[in-house]
Every structure is written in structure tokens, then in C-alpha cells.
Design a protein around this motif. Structure first.
Motif, PDB file in Angstrom:
ATOM      1  N   LEU A 130     -12.473  51.523  63.079  1.00  9.13           N
ATOM      2  CA  LEU A 130     -12.076  52.662  62.247  1.00  9.13           C
ATOM      3  C   LEU A 130     -10.683  53.181  62.610  1.00  9.13           C
ATOM      4  N   TRP A 131     -10.389  53.272  63.900  1.00  7.99           N
ATOM      5  CA  TRP A 131      -9.080  53.781  64.338  1.00  7.99           C
ATOM      6  C   TRP A 131      -7.980  52.724  64.196  1.00  7.99           C
ATOM      7  N   GLY A 132      -8.384  51.489  63.867  1.00 12.98           N
ATOM      8  CA  GLY A 132      -7.391  50.435  63.608  1.00 12.98           C
ATOM      9  C   GLY A 132      -6.990  49.616  64.819  1.00 12.98           C
ATOM     10  N   PHE A 133      -7.721  49.772  65.938  1.00 18.80           N
ATOM     11  CA  PHE A 133      -7.314  49.031  67.131  1.00 18.80           C
ATOM     12  C   PHE A 133      -7.654  47.533  67.045  1.00 18.80           C
ATOM     13  N   THR A 134      -8.595  47.158  66.174  1.00 19.87           N
ATOM     14  CA  THR A 134      -8.941  45.737  66.067  1.00 19.87           C
ATOM     15  C   THR A 134      -7.861  44.977  65.321  1.00 19.87           C
ATOM     16  N   THR A 135      -7.301  45.608  64.269  1.00 23.20           N
ATOM     17  CA  THR A 135      -6.307  44.916  63.438  1.00 23.20           C
ATOM     18  C   THR A 135      -4.873  45.363  63.729  1.00 23.20           C
ATOM     19  N   GLN A 136      -4.722  46.383  64.569  1.00 22.85           N
ATOM     20  CA  GLN A 136      -3.413  47.003  64.863  1.00 22.85           C
ATOM     21  C   GLN A 136      -2.861  47.744  63.630  1.00 22.85           C
ATOM     22  N   LYS A 240      -9.628  42.975 100.226  1.00 24.31           N
ATOM     23  CA  LYS A 240     -10.301  41.763 100.701  1.00 24.31           C
ATOM     24  C   LYS A 240     -11.708  41.767 100.116  1.00 24.31           C
ATOM     25  N   ASP A 241     -12.071  40.734  99.392  1.00 22.29           N
ATOM     26  CA  ASP A 241     -13.379  40.635  98.741  1.00 22.29           C
ATOM     27  C   ASP A 241     -13.696  41.874  97.897  1.00 22.29           C
ATOM     28  N   LYS A 242     -12.699  42.295  97.143  1.00 21.22           N
ATOM     29  CA  LYS A 242     -12.859  43.479  96.288  1.00 21.22           C
ATOM     30  C   LYS A 242     -12.149  43.251  94.954  1.00 21.22           C
ATOM     31  N   SER A 243     -12.647  43.994  93.943  1.00 22.48           N
ATOM     32  CA  SER A 243     -11.971  43.986  92.653  1.00 22.48           C
ATOM     33  C   SER A 243     -11.375  45.365  92.404  1.00 22.48           C
ATOM     34  N   ALA A 244     -10.237  45.403  91.749  1.00 23.52           N
ATOM     35  CA  ALA A 244      -9.629  46.686  91.377  1.00 23.52           C
ATOM     36  C   ALA A 244      -9.309  46.638  89.890  1.00 23.52           C
ATOM     37  N   SER A 245      -9.781  47.647  89.171  1.00 20.64           N
ATOM     38  CA  SER A 245      -9.546  47.690  87.724  1.00 20.64           C
ATOM     39  C   SER A 245      -8.899  49.019  87.352  1.00 20.64           C
ATOM     40  N   THR A 246      -7.886  48.952  86.501  1.00 19.51           N
ATOM     41  CA  THR A 246      -7.217  50.171  86.043  1.00 19.51           C
ATOM     42  C   THR A 246      -7.366  50.307  84.532  1.00 19.51           C
ATOM     43  N   SER A 247      -7.805  51.471  84.083  1.00 21.71           N
ATOM     44  CA  SER A 247      -7.820  51.777  82.649  1.00 21.71           C
ATOM     45  C   SER A 247      -6.811  52.880  82.414  1.00 21.71           C
ATOM     46  N   GLY A 248      -5.990  52.698  81.386  1.00 23.17           N
ATOM     47  CA  GLY A 248      -4.958  53.702  81.142  1.00 23.17           C
ATOM     48  C   GLY A 248      -4.698  53.895  79.662  1.00 23.17           C
ATOM     49  N   ASN A 249      -3.874  54.908  79.365  1.00 22.72           N
ATOM     50  CA  ASN A 249      -3.596  55.184  77.948  1.00 22.72           C
ATOM     51  C   ASN A 249      -2.243  54.626  77.525  1.00 22.72           C
ATOM     52  N   TYR A 250      -1.656  53.737  78.367  1.00 19.94           N
ATOM     53  CA  TYR A 250      -0.305  53.268  78.071  1.00 19.94           C
ATOM     54  C   TYR A 250      -0.239  51.794  77.674  1.00 19.94           C
ATOM     55  N   GLU A 251      -1.384  51.085  77.718  1.00 21.36           N
ATOM     56  CA  GLU A 251      -1.354  49.671  77.354  1.00 21.36           C
ATOM     57  C   GLU A 251      -1.455  49.507  75.832  1.00 21.36           C
ATOM     58  N   GLN A 252      -2.449  50.185  75.242  1.00 19.65           N
ATOM     59  CA  GLN A 252      -2.657  50.086  73.786  1.00 19.65           C
ATOM     60  C   GLN A 252      -2.815  51.501  73.231  1.00 19.65           C
ATOM     61  N   PHE A 253      -1.906  51.908  72.382  1.00 20.86           N
ATOM     62  CA  PHE A 253      -1.974  53.256  71.817  1.00 20.86           C
ATOM     63  C   PHE A 253      -1.094  53.316  70.575  1.00 20.86           C
ATOM     64  N   PHE A 254      -1.237  54.401  69.804  1.00 16.83           N
ATOM     65  CA  PHE A 254      -0.258  54.667  68.754  1.00 16.83           C
ATOM     66  C   PHE A 254       0.060  56.165  68.746  1.00 16.83           C
ATOM     67  N   LEU A 255       1.209  56.494  68.181  1.00 12.70           N
ATOM     68  CA  LEU A 255       1.646  57.896  68.145  1.00 12.70           C
ATOM     69  C   LEU A 255       1.616  58.374  66.704  1.00 12.70           C
ATOM     70  N   LYS A 256       1.056  59.532  66.477  1.00 11.52           N
ATOM     71  CA  LYS A 256       1.069  60.108  65.133  1.00 11.52           C
ATOM     72  C   LYS A 256       1.137  61.630  65.260  1.00 11.52           C
ATOM     73  N   GLY A 257       2.044  62.237  64.515  1.00 11.69           N
ATOM     74  CA  GLY A 257       2.181  63.698  64.545  1.00 11.69           C
ATOM     75  C   GLY A 257       2.400  64.224  65.954  1.00 11.69           C
ATOM     76  N   GLY A 258       3.151  63.466  66.763  1.00 14.57           N
ATOM     77  CA  GLY A 258       3.467  63.919  68.122  1.00 14.57           C
ATOM     78  C   GLY A 258       2.314  63.766  69.105  1.00 14.57           C
TER      79      GLY A 258
END
Ligand code: ADP
Ligand code: MG
Length: 320
Positions: A130-136, A240-258
Motif C-alpha cells: 500500500l505504501w509503495g515499498f514493493t514497487t518503489q 565472536k560467534d555472534k550476529s549483529a543486525s541494524t534496522s534504520g530509517n535511512y536505507e529505504q524511505f521516501f520524503l513527502k510534505g517534509g
């Protein structure tokens, strides 16, 4: 300075003896020097998989082939962008007998949904569309449209038939999106396969989520946490023998109305997460847990984040 002929002869003799000893030492040591250089060599390999850039670093030449083949196998099962994947078929049909891998990851996802105050929810598929993230093709939907779409969202609307690995949706039109957990699971599968092949040292970076298996010549693997600007490093980790995952708002986003609208959706409201943080990093021993929790933390408010952290005491969390 002038030397007598005798002194000059002694000096030349000493020089020749010195050089000869150095050469003899070098040649005798050569195999050992070569060997140490060889054992300290890392092989680096890159591949585009699961919509992101994978890099494998290991002293073992075979490591990358094993990692890429596992990641590719998981991608073929779980990607919503591959029409023949089990997830695409399930999303089309609403009911499907799936492989043990797919059944396991859906079951784990429902557990994470329950443990994260419903912030982690793989049924966000219709909202992502709905927000268009699948089709960009991004759009800000109306409140009515969001309310309608929310009727298709909720992991409690997935029925699991454990005896024959069948997954079923309670409501037609529901869609599963494993974008927040599949990479973490693929890392775990790759690590399992590496260990089966006797490979115990390898760093895998899957587009920012890493698994550090073993160490780098006796020292912990060092990794950097990237900031909003790709060149900015906001944190450093030794793993060591660990995973690290980062989620952020700067990889995939769009700007609308500021306003900035990011690809991580709060499944409880239907709107992109908007809790004033830039990123959440989770460090733990399983890739699947790090991936799911970093997405959930990114959605949750401060109080719920604190409660969640208490529930996972073996997990390190950094919020920027
Ligand atoms: P990245 O893909 O950058 O590693 P995440 O692991 O946080 O980031 O996954 C984000 C993806 O997960 C989104 O693109 C979307 O497909 C899906 N997603 C978005 N919001 C949620 C959510 N609340 N719960 C589960 N999956 C989500
Ligand atoms: Mg995630």
C-alpha cells in the motif's frame, strides 16, 4: 674517516660474514615465513543475493561458495520477488504445504510477534504494498485505506498445521513479507553449513547484518556500524560467534510534505515507524533473533524497548 688496510679487510670480512649469515637465516626461515603469510591470508568474495550485497571473508577458500549457495537456496524459498518461491505461492493461494525451512521461519516469526508486543509482524505485506515499498511507487495512503488494509494484518491470523507443514491464512488477501527476518535466517543456515564442512572462522556481511563465526587469526572480528551517511561510522563492535543486525530509517524511505516515511511499518497503526531514532542494532548469537529484534526495536517506543530488552538478557542492544 681513514682506515688502515688491515682494518678495512676486517670490516669487509665482517660485512660479508654478516650478509652470509642473514642470507642463510632467510633461506632457512623462508618456508616458515611463507607458511605464516599463507595462514594469515583471508579470501574475500562478494555476491548480490536477497536484494543486497553479501561479502564473505575467511581464511578458508571454500567458505564463500558454501555461504552463497545457502543464501541462494533460502532466497528461492522465501523471496516475495521470486514468483515460484514458497512465499509467493502461499501469498497467491492463501494455503500451502511448505518445506521445513519455510515452516520453521514462519513459526519463529509468530513467536517474535508474540514477544515484541506485536511490533514484529510478517503479515505487514499488504501495508508494504500500500505504501509503495514493493514497487518503489511511493504514496501516502488515506486513513480509510490504511484502516481497511489493517484488516489483513496480524500474525494471529496465520494458521499452522504442524503435522503436515501446511500454512493457511484466515483472511483472503493476506500476504507474508519475510524481509525483516529472512537474511538473519539465511546467515544461520550458512553458518550451520560452514561448521558441517569444518570451517570455523568466517565473517559474513549481508548488507549490514553480519555473522562473525569464530575469530580472525585469534582476534575477534571487528565491524563498524554505518550511520545515515555511508561514510559515517557511528559505532564499532568486536564479535565472536555472534550476529549483529541494524534496522534504520535511512536505507529505504521516501520524503513527502517534509516528512520521512521509512520501510519499517508499525503493524499496530499501519504507518511507518516514527519514534525519533535513527537505527537499532541488536547483537546476539542467532542471526534470526538479531534480524527480527532490530526491526521490532525500531518500531517500539522507549518503554516497550526497555521491556523487550529485559526479555532478552543475553542480547546486546544499541540505539542511535
Ligand atoms: P533491512 O531490510 O534493511 O535489513 P529490516 O530487517 O528491518 O531492514 O527489514 C525491513 C523489511 O521488513 C521491510 O522492507 C519490510 O519488507 C519488512 N517489514 C517492515 N515492517 C515490518 C514489521 N513491523 N515487522 C516485520 N517485517 C516488517
Ligand atoms: Mg530485521
Amino acid at each position: 674517516m681513514a682506515f688502515s688496510t688491515k682494518t678495512r679487510k676486517i670490516l669487509v670480512a665482517l660485512l660479508i660474514t654478516g650478509w652470509s649469515l642473514a642470507l642463510i637465516y632467510y633461506f632457512f626461515q623462508l618456508p616458515a615465513i611463507k607458511h605464516s603469510l599463507k595462514t594469515k591470508q583471508l579470501y574475500y568474495n562478494n555476491r548480490l543475493l536477497m536484494g543486497t550485497f553479501w561479502q564473505v571473508s575467511s581464511p578458508n577458500k571454500q567458505a564463500a561458495t558454501i555461504v552463497f549457495s545457502e543464501a541462494s537456496r533460502i532466497e528461492q524459498l522465501l523471496s516475495k520477488y521470486i514468483a515460484t518461491s514458497e512465499i509467493s505461492q502461499l501469498n497467491r493461494l492463501g494455503k500451502l504445504k511448505v518445506s521445513p525451512d519455510t515452516f520453521y521461519i514462519i513459526k519463529k516469526s509468530i513467536e517474535f510477534h508474540d514477544k515484541t508486543f506485536k511490533a514484529f509482524d510478517i503479515t505487514v505485506g499488504p501495508l508494504i504494498d500500500l505504501w509503495g515499498f514493493t514497487t518503489q511507487e511511493f504514496q501516502v495512503p488515506t486513513d480509510d485505506k490504511i484502516r481497511d488494509t489493517l484488516k489483513l494484518v496480524g500474525s494471529d491470523k496465520i494458521i499452522l498445521h504442524g503435522n503436515d507443514n501446511v500454512v493457511e491464512f484466515k483472511i483472503p488477501g493476506m500476504k507474508i513479507d519475510l524481509g525483516a527476518i529472512a537474511k538473519g535466517y539465511a546467515l544461520d543456515c550458512a553458518v550451520k553449513k560452514l561448521k558441517e564442512h569444518g570451517i570455523n572462522n568466517c565473517l559474513i556481511n549481508a548488507g549490514g547484518q553480519v555473522y562473525a563465526l569464530g575469530d580472525k587469526f585469534g582476534k575477534n572480528w571487528k565491524i563498524a556500524i554505518q550511520g545515515r551517511n555511508k561514510l559515517e561510522i557511528i559505532g564499532a563492535l568486536e564479535l565472536k560467534d555472534k550476529s549483529a543486525s541494524t534496522s534504520g530509517n535511512y536505507e529505504q524511505f521516501f520524503l513527502k510534505g517534509g516528512r520521512l516515511y521509512c520501510h519499517i511499518i508499525d503493524p499496530r497503526t499501519g504507518y511507518p515507524a516514527n519514534n525519533q531514532i535513527t537505527s537499532a542494532t541488536v547483537i546476539t548469537d542467532k542471526g534470526i533473533t538479531a534480524d527480527a529484534l532490530s526491526t521490532a526495536i525500531f518500531v517500539l517506543d522507549k518503554d516497550s524497548q526497555k521491556q523487550l530488552i529485559k526479555e532478552f538478557p543475553e542480547t546486546q542492544i544499541k540505539i542511535y
